[in-house]
Scaffold this motif. Structure first.
Motif, PDB file in Angstrom:
ATOM      1  N   LEU A  64      80.697  41.651  46.858  1.00  0.00           N
ATOM      2  CA  LEU A  64      81.815  41.911  47.763  1.00  0.00           C
ATOM      3  C   LEU A  64      82.090  43.408  47.893  1.00  0.00           C
ATOM      4  O   LEU A  64      82.500  43.873  48.956  1.00  0.00           O
ATOM      5  CB  LEU A  64      83.066  41.166  47.309  1.00  0.00           C
ATOM      6  CG  LEU A  64      82.999  39.646  47.478  1.00  0.00           C
ATOM      7  CD1 LEU A  64      84.240  38.991  46.909  1.00  0.00           C
ATOM      8  CD2 LEU A  64      82.812  39.260  48.934  1.00  0.00           C
ATOM      9  N   ARG A  96      89.239  33.731  46.636  1.00  0.00           N
ATOM     10  CA  ARG A  96      88.440  32.668  46.012  1.00  0.00           C
ATOM     11  C   ARG A  96      87.945  33.077  44.631  1.00  0.00           C
ATOM     12  O   ARG A  96      87.900  32.276  43.703  1.00  0.00           O
ATOM     13  CB  ARG A  96      87.257  32.317  46.902  1.00  0.00           C
ATOM     14  CG  ARG A  96      86.353  31.296  46.272  1.00  0.00           C
ATOM     15  CD  ARG A  96      85.243  30.869  47.176  1.00  0.00           C
ATOM     16  NE  ARG A  96      84.401  29.936  46.465  1.00  0.00           N
ATOM     17  CZ  ARG A  96      83.110  29.835  46.634  1.00  0.00           C
ATOM     18  NH1 ARG A  96      82.503  30.581  47.516  1.00  0.00           N
ATOM     19  NH2 ARG A  96      82.412  28.982  45.938  1.00  0.00           N
ATOM     20  N   PHE A  97      87.560  34.346  44.493  1.00  0.00           N
ATOM     21  CA  PHE A  97      87.027  34.827  43.219  1.00  0.00           C
ATOM     22  C   PHE A  97      88.066  35.584  42.396  1.00  0.00           C
ATOM     23  O   PHE A  97      87.720  36.261  41.427  1.00  0.00           O
ATOM     24  CB  PHE A  97      85.788  35.688  43.454  1.00  0.00           C
ATOM     25  CG  PHE A  97      84.622  34.898  43.973  1.00  0.00           C
ATOM     26  CD1 PHE A  97      83.904  34.068  43.126  1.00  0.00           C
ATOM     27  CD2 PHE A  97      84.257  34.959  45.307  1.00  0.00           C
ATOM     28  CE1 PHE A  97      82.833  33.324  43.598  1.00  0.00           C
ATOM     29  CE2 PHE A  97      83.193  34.221  45.794  1.00  0.00           C
ATOM     30  CZ  PHE A  97      82.479  33.400  44.941  1.00  0.00           C
ATOM     31  N   ALA A 138      87.853  37.368  56.374  1.00  0.00           N
ATOM     32  CA  ALA A 138      86.859  36.688  55.534  1.00  0.00           C
ATOM     33  C   ALA A 138      86.755  37.358  54.170  1.00  0.00           C
ATOM     34  O   ALA A 138      86.656  36.676  53.141  1.00  0.00           O
ATOM     35  CB  ALA A 138      85.499  36.680  56.232  1.00  0.00           C
ATOM     36  N   MET A 139      86.812  38.686  54.154  1.00  0.00           N
ATOM     37  CA  MET A 139      86.778  39.410  52.877  1.00  0.00           C
ATOM     38  C   MET A 139      88.000  39.064  52.028  1.00  0.00           C
ATOM     39  O   MET A 139      87.881  38.845  50.827  1.00  0.00           O
ATOM     40  CB  MET A 139      86.728  40.923  53.119  1.00  0.00           C
ATOM     41  CG  MET A 139      85.385  41.437  53.536  1.00  0.00           C
ATOM     42  SD  MET A 139      84.116  41.230  52.277  1.00  0.00           S
ATOM     43  CE  MET A 139      84.747  42.291  50.995  1.00  0.00           C
ATOM     44  N   SER A 163      80.015  38.361  41.953  1.00  0.00           N
ATOM     45  CA  SER A 163      80.796  38.277  43.192  1.00  0.00           C
ATOM     46  C   SER A 163      81.461  39.611  43.487  1.00  0.00           C
ATOM     47  O   SER A 163      81.489  40.070  44.630  1.00  0.00           O
ATOM     48  CB  SER A 163      81.860  37.191  43.083  1.00  0.00           C
ATOM     49  OG  SER A 163      81.268  35.951  42.840  1.00  0.00           O
ATOM     50  N   ASP A 188      89.707  36.285  52.125  1.00  0.00           N
ATOM     51  CA  ASP A 188      89.515  34.916  51.646  1.00  0.00           C
ATOM     52  C   ASP A 188      88.554  34.867  50.457  1.00  0.00           C
ATOM     53  O   ASP A 188      88.804  34.160  49.472  1.00  0.00           O
ATOM     54  CB  ASP A 188      88.987  34.007  52.766  1.00  0.00           C
ATOM     55  CG  ASP A 188      90.018  33.742  53.850  1.00  0.00           C
ATOM     56  OD1 ASP A 188      91.222  33.985  53.623  1.00  0.00           O
ATOM     57  OD2 ASP A 188      89.606  33.299  54.939  1.00  0.00           O
ATOM     58  N   LEU A 189      87.460  35.606  50.544  1.00  0.00           N
ATOM     59  CA  LEU A 189      86.490  35.622  49.448  1.00  0.00           C
ATOM     60  C   LEU A 189      87.081  36.269  48.196  1.00  0.00           C
ATOM     61  O   LEU A 189      86.853  35.791  47.086  1.00  0.00           O
ATOM     62  CB  LEU A 189      85.223  36.356  49.881  1.00  0.00           C
ATOM     63  CG  LEU A 189      84.342  35.592  50.860  1.00  0.00           C
ATOM     64  CD1 LEU A 189      83.277  36.507  51.444  1.00  0.00           C
ATOM     65  CD2 LEU A 189      83.708  34.387  50.188  1.00  0.00           C
ATOM     66  N   CYS A 190      87.835  37.341  48.380  1.00  0.00           N
ATOM     67  CA  CYS A 190      88.488  37.978  47.229  1.00  0.00           C
ATOM     68  C   CYS A 190      89.442  36.994  46.559  1.00  0.00           C
ATOM     69  O   CYS A 190      89.476  36.892  45.332  1.00  0.00           O
ATOM     70  CB  CYS A 190      89.237  39.233  47.663  1.00  0.00           C
ATOM     71  SG  CYS A 190      88.156  40.648  47.956  1.00  0.00           S
TER      72      CYS A 190
END
Length: 98
Positions: free
Chosen positions: A28, A76-77, A69-70, A24, A72-74
């Motif tokens: 990313l 999440r992981f 969105a970036m 991830s 949020d993904l950061c």
């Protein structure tokens, strides 16, 4: 994931516990690099005057959504923006620091 140097080949040892996070992080990082390049290109074109007001508005909204969105993904992981800035050794870091 660690890379070990063994003569004459390189071996990658993947830790099963962190492989999803490591992958991830890599994906990313690439997305963030492309996002920053697109953002710079948009600013350059805006400064040149080659974009209409409507295009500037659309690009601004799109870039803001992509940045959200970036983030949020950061989250999440469990990654921070600093985690995405890979150290390239003598070349420095991949992403510019602001």
């Amino acid at each position: 994931m660690t890379v070990t140097m063994e003569a004459p080949c390189r071996r990658i040892t993947a830790d099963p516990e962190t492989v999803e996070r490591d992958l991830s992080r890599l994906v990313l990082t690439i997305i963030e690099l492309v996002r920053q390049l697109v953002e710079r290109q948009c600013v350059r074109r805006m400064e040149e005057g080659s974009l209409t007001d409507e295009q500037i508005e659309t690009l601004g909204v799109t870039l803001m959504r992509l940045e959200e969105a970036m983030a949020d993904l950061c989250e999440r992981f469990d990654l921070t923006p600093e985690d995405l800035n890979l150290d390239l050794g003598p070349l420095g870091t991949l992403l510019p620091t602001t």
